[in-house]
Scaffold this active site. Structure first.
Site, PDB file in Angstrom:
ATOM      1  N   ASP A  29       0.843  -1.191   0.000  1.00 42.25           N
ATOM      2  CA  ASP A  29       0.000   0.000   0.000  1.00 42.25           C
ATOM      3  C   ASP A  29       0.886   1.252   0.000  1.00 42.25           C
ATOM      4  O   ASP A  29       1.913   1.307   0.683  1.00 42.25           O
ATOM      5  CB  ASP A  29      -0.916  -0.004   1.237  1.00 42.25           C
ATOM      6  CG  ASP A  29      -2.068   0.964   1.095  1.00 42.25           C
ATOM      7  OD1 ASP A  29      -3.210   0.526   0.915  1.00 42.25           O
ATOM      8  OD2 ASP A  29      -1.824   2.199   1.156  1.00 42.25           O
ATOM      9  N   ILE A  30       0.466   2.255  -0.751  1.00 40.64           N
ATOM     10  CA  ILE A  30       1.268   3.487  -0.872  1.00 40.64           C
ATOM     11  C   ILE A  30       1.262   4.291   0.428  1.00 40.64           C
ATOM     12  O   ILE A  30       2.172   5.097   0.667  1.00 40.64           O
ATOM     13  CB  ILE A  30       0.751   4.339  -2.067  1.00 40.64           C
ATOM     14  CG1 ILE A  30       1.818   5.266  -2.588  1.00 40.64           C
ATOM     15  CG2 ILE A  30      -0.510   5.100  -1.690  1.00 40.64           C
ATOM     16  CD1 ILE A  30       1.495   5.897  -3.931  1.00 40.64           C
ATOM     17  N   ASN A  85     -12.986  -3.072   2.206  1.00 34.06           N
ATOM     18  CA  ASN A  85     -13.967  -2.009   2.374  1.00 34.06           C
ATOM     19  C   ASN A  85     -14.923  -2.001   1.190  1.00 34.06           C
ATOM     20  O   ASN A  85     -14.491  -2.163   0.046  1.00 34.06           O
ATOM     21  CB  ASN A  85     -13.252  -0.662   2.497  1.00 34.06           C
ATOM     22  CG  ASN A  85     -12.307  -0.623   3.691  1.00 34.06           C
ATOM     23  OD1 ASN A  85     -12.581  -1.248   4.712  1.00 34.06           O
ATOM     24  ND2 ASN A  85     -11.194   0.088   3.560  1.00 34.06           N
ATOM     25  N   GLY A  91     -15.870   2.766   3.640  1.00 38.28           N
ATOM     26  CA  GLY A  91     -14.529   3.340   3.562  1.00 38.28           C
ATOM     27  C   GLY A  91     -13.789   3.055   2.277  1.00 38.28           C
ATOM     28  O   GLY A  91     -12.574   3.276   2.193  1.00 38.28           O
ATOM     29  N   HIS A  98     -10.094  -4.843  -3.479  1.00 35.17           N
ATOM     30  CA  HIS A  98      -8.754  -5.125  -2.959  1.00 35.17           C
ATOM     31  C   HIS A  98      -8.880  -5.587  -1.531  1.00 35.17           C
ATOM     32  O   HIS A  98      -9.640  -5.016  -0.750  1.00 35.17           O
ATOM     33  CB  HIS A  98      -7.851  -3.880  -3.044  1.00 35.17           C
ATOM     34  CG  HIS A  98      -8.500  -2.627  -2.590  1.00 35.17           C
ATOM     35  ND1 HIS A  98      -9.398  -1.917  -3.367  1.00 35.17           N
ATOM     36  CD2 HIS A  98      -8.425  -1.953  -1.419  1.00 35.17           C
ATOM     37  CE1 HIS A  98      -9.830  -0.864  -2.693  1.00 35.17           C
ATOM     38  NE2 HIS A  98      -9.259  -0.872  -1.500  1.00 35.17           N
ATOM     39  N   LEU A  99      -8.139  -6.617  -1.206  1.00 37.95           N
ATOM     40  CA  LEU A  99      -8.099  -7.107   0.167  1.00 37.95           C
ATOM     41  C   LEU A  99      -6.889  -6.480   0.847  1.00 37.95           C
ATOM     42  O   LEU A  99      -5.748  -6.674   0.405  1.00 37.95           O
ATOM     43  CB  LEU A  99      -7.989  -8.637   0.171  1.00 37.95           C
ATOM     44  CG  LEU A  99      -8.170  -9.311   1.536  1.00 37.95           C
ATOM     45  CD1 LEU A  99      -9.601  -9.118   2.045  1.00 37.95           C
ATOM     46  CD2 LEU A  99      -7.838 -10.788   1.455  1.00 37.95           C
TER      47      LEU A  99
HETATM   48  P1  5GP Z   1      -9.760   1.624   0.239  1.00 36.97           P
HETATM   49  O1  5GP Z   1      -9.856   2.926   0.985  1.00 36.97           O
HETATM   50  O2  5GP Z   1     -10.419   1.723  -1.104  1.00 36.97           O
HETATM   51  O3  5GP Z   1     -10.186   0.422   1.031  1.00 36.97           O
HETATM   52  O4  5GP Z   1      -8.212   1.375   0.027  1.00 36.97           O
HETATM   53  C1  5GP Z   1      -7.492   1.941  -1.023  1.00 36.97           C
HETATM   54  C2  5GP Z   1      -6.053   1.797  -0.655  1.00 36.97           C
HETATM   55  O5  5GP Z   1      -5.267   1.992  -1.813  1.00 36.97           O
HETATM   56  C3  5GP Z   1      -5.575   2.806   0.390  1.00 36.97           C
HETATM   57  O6  5GP Z   1      -5.039   2.121   1.508  1.00 36.97           O
HETATM   58  C4  5GP Z   1      -4.528   3.623  -0.360  1.00 36.97           C
HETATM   59  O7  5GP Z   1      -3.447   4.013   0.450  1.00 36.97           O
HETATM   60  C5  5GP Z   1      -4.114   2.691  -1.474  1.00 36.97           C
HETATM   61  N1  5GP Z   1      -3.676   3.352  -2.687  1.00 36.97           N
HETATM   62  C6  5GP Z   1      -4.282   4.406  -3.309  1.00 36.97           C
HETATM   63  N2  5GP Z   1      -3.610   4.754  -4.404  1.00 36.97           N
HETATM   64  C7  5GP Z   1      -2.535   3.910  -4.488  1.00 36.97           C
HETATM   65  C8  5GP Z   1      -1.455   3.798  -5.430  1.00 36.97           C
HETATM   66  O8  5GP Z   1      -1.344   4.519  -6.423  1.00 36.97           O
HETATM   67  N3  5GP Z   1      -0.551   2.823  -5.175  1.00 36.97           N
HETATM   68  C9  5GP Z   1      -0.642   1.989  -4.092  1.00 36.97           C
HETATM   69  N4  5GP Z   1       0.310   1.069  -3.954  1.00 36.97           N
HETATM   70  N5  5GP Z   1      -1.645   2.075  -3.199  1.00 36.97           N
HETATM   71  C10 5GP Z   1      -2.578   3.025  -3.404  1.00 36.97           C
END
Ligand code: 5GP
Ligand code: ZN
Length: 112
Positions: A29-30, A85, A91, A98-99
């Site tokens: 995760d970034i 989520n 969220g 994505h898990l």
């Molecule tokens: P969500 O909030 O949809 O459950 O999780 C999305 C996740 O994707 C977040 O934890 C966010 O930090 C991660 N994320 C968003 N953009 C990127 C990206 O460009 N690269 C990576 N590796 N993770 C990302």
């Protein structure tokens, strides 16, 4: 399609990939929320968990199995959490399922 994670699958946007096979990709995760925080995603674009179908049964199980395998490889044998989520109230910010896998710190319950 204008989907961030489809672009990561295609290699158009860089990511720190940990694992890849025919069905899934896993990458860090970034914005990690724990010392270990990676995502396991299907290569196939599925918008939310609500969009899973019977045809995705094997894929859904595979995502969990890959999460377990990689969590253990990354040193999370003491425990870890998986989370997916779903939609705005859940969220979700990226609309390609994505898990999340988080580990190597104590994880409180219930989550915020
Ligand atoms: P969500 O909030 O949809 O459950 O999780 C999305 C996740 O994707 C977040 O934890 C966010 O930090 C991660 N994320 C968003 N953009 C990127 C990206 O460009 N690269 C990576 N590796 N993770 C990302
Ligand atoms: Zn996508």
């Amino acid at each position: 399609m204008d989907c961030l994670f489809c672009k990561i699958v295609a290699g158009d946007i860089p990511a720190k990939k940990i694992y890849e096979d025919d069905l899934v990709v896993a990458f860090h995760d970034i914005a990690p929320q724990a010392p270990v925080h990676f995502l396991v995603i299907p290569k196939k674009h599925i918008r939310t968990l609500n969009d899973l179908t019977e045809a995705d049964r094997e894929l859904a199980g595979h995502i969990l199995f890959v999460a377990q395998k990689l969590a253990l490889e990354l040193g999370c044998e003491a425990g870890f959490r998986v989370a997916m989520n779903c939609n705005e109230l859940g969220g979700q910010t990226v609309y390609h399922i994505h898990l999340h896998v988080l580990g190597q710190r104590p994880l409180a319950w219930p989550p915020g």
